[in-house]
Design a protein around this motif. Structure first.
Motif, PDB file in Angstrom:
ATOM      1  N   LYS A  61       0.876  -1.293  -0.041  1.00 38.02           N
ATOM      2  CA  LYS A  61       0.063  -0.083   0.142  1.00 38.02           C
ATOM      3  C   LYS A  61       0.869   1.495  -0.046  1.00 38.02           C
ATOM      4  N   ILE A  62       1.934   1.115   0.691  1.00 37.78           N
ATOM      5  CA  ILE A  62       2.817   2.377   0.704  1.00 37.78           C
ATOM      6  C   ILE A  62       4.336   2.324  -0.300  1.00 37.78           C
ATOM      7  N   ARG A  63       3.858   1.449  -1.569  1.00 35.60           N
ATOM      8  CA  ARG A  63       5.086   1.268  -2.520  1.00 35.60           C
ATOM      9  C   ARG A  63       5.588   2.725  -2.984  1.00 35.60           C
TER      10      ARG A  63
ATOM     11  N   ALA B  99      13.473 -10.058   2.462  1.00 39.14           N
ATOM     12  CA  ALA B  99      13.456 -11.074   1.403  1.00 39.14           C
ATOM     13  C   ALA B  99      12.346 -10.615   0.355  1.00 39.14           C
ATOM     14  N   LYS B 100      11.166 -10.076   0.926  1.00 31.83           N
ATOM     15  CA  LYS B 100      10.232  -9.812  -0.036  1.00 31.83           C
ATOM     16  C   LYS B 100      10.327  -8.439  -1.086  1.00 31.83           C
ATOM     17  N   ASN B 101      11.272  -7.802  -0.644  1.00 30.71           N
ATOM     18  CA  ASN B 101      11.936  -6.798  -1.642  1.00 30.71           C
ATOM     19  C   ASN B 101      10.908  -5.890  -2.017  1.00 30.71           C
ATOM     20  N   ILE B 102      10.090  -5.311  -1.091  1.00 30.01           N
ATOM     21  CA  ILE B 102       8.968  -4.443  -1.435  1.00 30.01           C
ATOM     22  C   ILE B 102       9.646  -2.953  -1.403  1.00 30.01           C
ATOM     23  N   LEU B 103      10.038  -2.652  -0.357  1.00 31.85           N
ATOM     24  CA  LEU B 103      10.634  -1.360   0.176  1.00 31.85           C
ATOM     25  C   LEU B 103      12.057  -1.594   0.860  1.00 31.85           C
TER      26      LEU B 103
ATOM     27  N   ARG C 204      -3.950   5.141   9.360  1.00 32.88           N
ATOM     28  CA  ARG C 204      -5.461   5.361   9.705  1.00 32.88           C
ATOM     29  C   ARG C 204      -6.149   6.228   8.800  1.00 32.88           C
ATOM     30  N   SER C 205      -5.565   6.396   7.452  1.00 37.17           N
ATOM     31  CA  SER C 205      -6.060   7.254   6.589  1.00 37.17           C
ATOM     32  C   SER C 205      -7.045   6.389   5.644  1.00 37.17           C
ATOM     33  N   GLU C 206      -7.767   6.890   4.760  1.00 34.36           N
ATOM     34  CA  GLU C 206      -8.619   6.150   3.804  1.00 34.36           C
ATOM     35  C   GLU C 206      -7.755   5.378   2.974  1.00 34.36           C
ATOM     36  N   ASP C 207      -6.864   5.992   2.429  1.00 35.35           N
ATOM     37  CA  ASP C 207      -5.806   5.435   1.474  1.00 35.35           C
ATOM     38  C   ASP C 207      -4.533   5.780   1.732  1.00 35.35           C
ATOM     39  N   ALA C 208      -3.683   4.808   2.115  1.00 36.71           N
ATOM     40  CA  ALA C 208      -2.124   4.883   2.514  1.00 36.71           C
ATOM     41  C   ALA C 208      -1.458   5.687   1.367  1.00 36.71           C
ATOM     42  N   TYR C 209      -1.721   5.000   0.345  1.00 38.35           N
ATOM     43  CA  TYR C 209      -0.824   5.729  -0.974  1.00 38.35           C
ATOM     44  C   TYR C 209      -1.057   7.106  -1.052  1.00 38.35           C
ATOM     45  N   SER C 210      -2.281   7.688  -1.101  1.00 40.16           N
ATOM     46  CA  SER C 210      -2.197   9.188  -1.262  1.00 40.16           C
ATOM     47  C   SER C 210      -1.980   9.914   0.020  1.00 40.16           C
ATOM     48  N   GLU C 211      -2.011   9.337   1.088  1.00 41.37           N
ATOM     49  CA  GLU C 211      -1.336  10.125   2.279  1.00 41.37           C
ATOM     50  C   GLU C 211      -0.057  10.381   2.066  1.00 41.37           C
ATOM     51  N   VAL C 212       0.662   9.166   1.931  1.00 39.92           N
ATOM     52  CA  VAL C 212       2.120   9.424   1.503  1.00 39.92           C
ATOM     53  C   VAL C 212       2.468  10.639   0.405  1.00 39.92           C
ATOM     54  N   GLU C 213       1.857  10.624  -0.434  1.00 41.26           N
ATOM     55  CA  GLU C 213       1.803  11.613  -1.450  1.00 41.26           C
ATOM     56  C   GLU C 213       1.528  13.017  -0.930  1.00 41.26           C
ATOM     57  N   ALA C 214       0.506  12.943  -0.020  1.00 45.45           N
ATOM     58  CA  ALA C 214       0.120  14.226   0.788  1.00 45.45           C
ATOM     59  C   ALA C 214       1.100  14.841   1.609  1.00 45.45           C
TER      60      ALA C 214
ATOM     61  N   ALA D 271       6.471   5.190  -1.043  1.00 38.72           N
ATOM     62  CA  ALA D 271       7.389   5.617  -0.006  1.00 38.72           C
ATOM     63  C   ALA D 271       8.523   5.346  -0.352  1.00 38.72           C
ATOM     64  N   ASP D 272       9.774   6.228   0.379  1.00 39.38           N
ATOM     65  CA  ASP D 272      11.106   5.753   0.296  1.00 39.38           C
ATOM     66  C   ASP D 272      11.488   4.560   0.915  1.00 39.38           C
ATOM     67  N   PHE D 273      11.100   4.335   2.178  1.00 34.89           N
ATOM     68  CA  PHE D 273      11.388   3.367   2.932  1.00 34.89           C
ATOM     69  C   PHE D 273      10.037   2.963   3.811  1.00 34.89           C
ATOM     70  N   ALA D 274      10.229   1.838   4.150  1.00 33.63           N
ATOM     71  CA  ALA D 274       9.271   1.153   5.429  1.00 33.63           C
ATOM     72  C   ALA D 274      10.120   1.206   6.558  1.00 33.63           C
ATOM     73  N   HIS D 275       9.352   2.069   7.753  1.00 30.88           N
ATOM     74  CA  HIS D 275       9.968   2.198   9.083  1.00 30.88           C
ATOM     75  C   HIS D 275       9.510   0.864   9.867  1.00 30.88           C
ATOM     76  N   VAL D 276      10.454   0.251  10.401  1.00 26.35           N
ATOM     77  CA  VAL D 276      10.052  -0.890  10.997  1.00 26.35           C
ATOM     78  C   VAL D 276      10.482  -0.752  12.552  1.00 26.35           C
ATOM     79  N   ASP D 277       9.289  -0.576  13.555  1.00 23.09           N
ATOM     80  CA  ASP D 277       9.771  -0.268  14.854  1.00 23.09           C
ATOM     81  C   ASP D 277      10.166  -1.641  15.606  1.00 23.09           C
ATOM     82  N   VAL D 278      11.386  -1.772  16.116  1.00 23.93           N
ATOM     83  CA  VAL D 278      11.632  -2.989  16.728  1.00 23.93           C
ATOM     84  C   VAL D 278      11.602  -2.552  18.303  1.00 23.93           C
ATOM     85  N   MET D 279      10.621  -3.300  19.309  1.00 25.01           N
ATOM     86  CA  MET D 279      10.512  -3.056  20.680  1.00 25.01           C
ATOM     87  C   MET D 279      10.981  -4.151  21.323  1.00 25.01           C
ATOM     88  N   ASP D 280      11.547  -4.248  22.313  1.00 28.11           N
ATOM     89  CA  ASP D 280      11.939  -5.307  23.072  1.00 28.11           C
ATOM     90  C   ASP D 280      11.371  -5.547  24.621  1.00 28.11           C
ATOM     91  N   ASN D 281      10.231  -4.390  24.830  1.00 29.94           N
ATOM     92  CA  ASN D 281       9.449  -4.560  26.234  1.00 29.94           C
ATOM     93  C   ASN D 281      10.493  -4.312  27.299  1.00 29.94           C
TER      94      ASN D 281
END
Ligand code: DX5
Ligand code: ZN
Length: 222
Positions: A23-25, A55-59, A200-210, A27-37
């Motif tokens: 949905k966010i293809r 391995a999925k090579n999306i972003l 939480r937007s209607e359309d993630a792709y358009s929100e990235v552009e906005a 974007a420049d990156f996907a931000h992955v939050d690693v949390m350890d509790n």
């Protein structure tokens, strides 16, 4: 200068990470939050999930490690093929050693600062990092309001980098929306993480552009 948009997948539909990343293809990156509790009071995912997403090579992945003992763990994310690895100053034993190791393994390295952590101690060693992450919420959860108190920190980092002619990226993470992205960009940030604003937007792709358009307008006006 072009803004970099790195949506956080923290609050996406985690049962469908691949679909959510598609949905966010734009974007420049996907931000992955690693949390350890431990470093933060929340638990997400770790190296196996990051490896599977790479391995999925999306972003390209922008890994934000909110974990204790990054000295031990952070280089492994670079080794796995993350494009960028950010660890927290508050958790690091030897930040410069970690930074050197991440670069040696071929990734960009970021240093994260919680809202109450001063940048002062790091101003002399900014060249050891490709990016400074100024947290604009207390790390741990999505959906919190943007802390305007952090704008001054962004300005200080940008001024210090400019003085020394460093090509340093400044990332903001927490409460970034179409409104607050303008404040962050005007203060000197150029890498923008947005979680709930995108998912939480209607359309993630358009929100990235906005978000990209709003950041660009603020950066150009500056
Ligand atoms: C918070 C995380 C953020 C979070 C941002 O600790 O580091 O990346 O997902 O979410 P929002 O944009 O909702 O503040
Ligand atoms: Zn984050």
């Amino acid at each position: 200068m072009e803004p970099t948009i790195s949506p956080s997948i923290l609050n996406c539909d985690v049962a469908d990470l691949v679909g959510e990343m598609h949905k966010i293809r734009n974007a420049d990156f996907a931000h992955v939050d690693v949390m350890d509790n431990h470093f933060v009071p929340n638990l997400t995912w770790g190296l196996p999930v990051v490896e599977a997403l790479i391995a999925k090579n999306i972003l390209p992945l922008d890994c934000h490690l909110m974990i204790n003992d990054p000295d031990r763990w952070a280089p492994q994310y670079a080794e796995a093929g993350a494009a960028s690895v950010t660890f927290h100053a508050e958790a690091a034993g030897a930040p410069l050693r970690i930074a050197r190791e991440i670069r040696r393994l071929g990734a960009k390295v970021g240093l994260g600062l919680k809202p109450t952590t001063d940048i002062h101690d790091y101003l002399d060693v900014l060249d050891a990092f490709d990016m400074i992450l100024v947290m604009t919420v207390e790390p741990g959860f999505g959906g919190q309001p943007f802390l305007e108190s952090q704008l001054e920190k962004i300005r200080r980092v940008r001024a210090a980098a400019d003085r020394r002619d460093l090509e340093l990226a400044i990332q903001v993470d927490g409460g970034v929306s179409r409104q607050t992205i303008t404040l962050a960009a005007e203060a000197g940030a150029d890498v923008f993480v947005a979680g709930s604003a995108v998912y939480r937007s209607e359309d993630a792709y358009s929100e990235v552009e906005a978000l990209r358009a709003a950041a660009k307008a603020a950066m150009c006006a500056h």
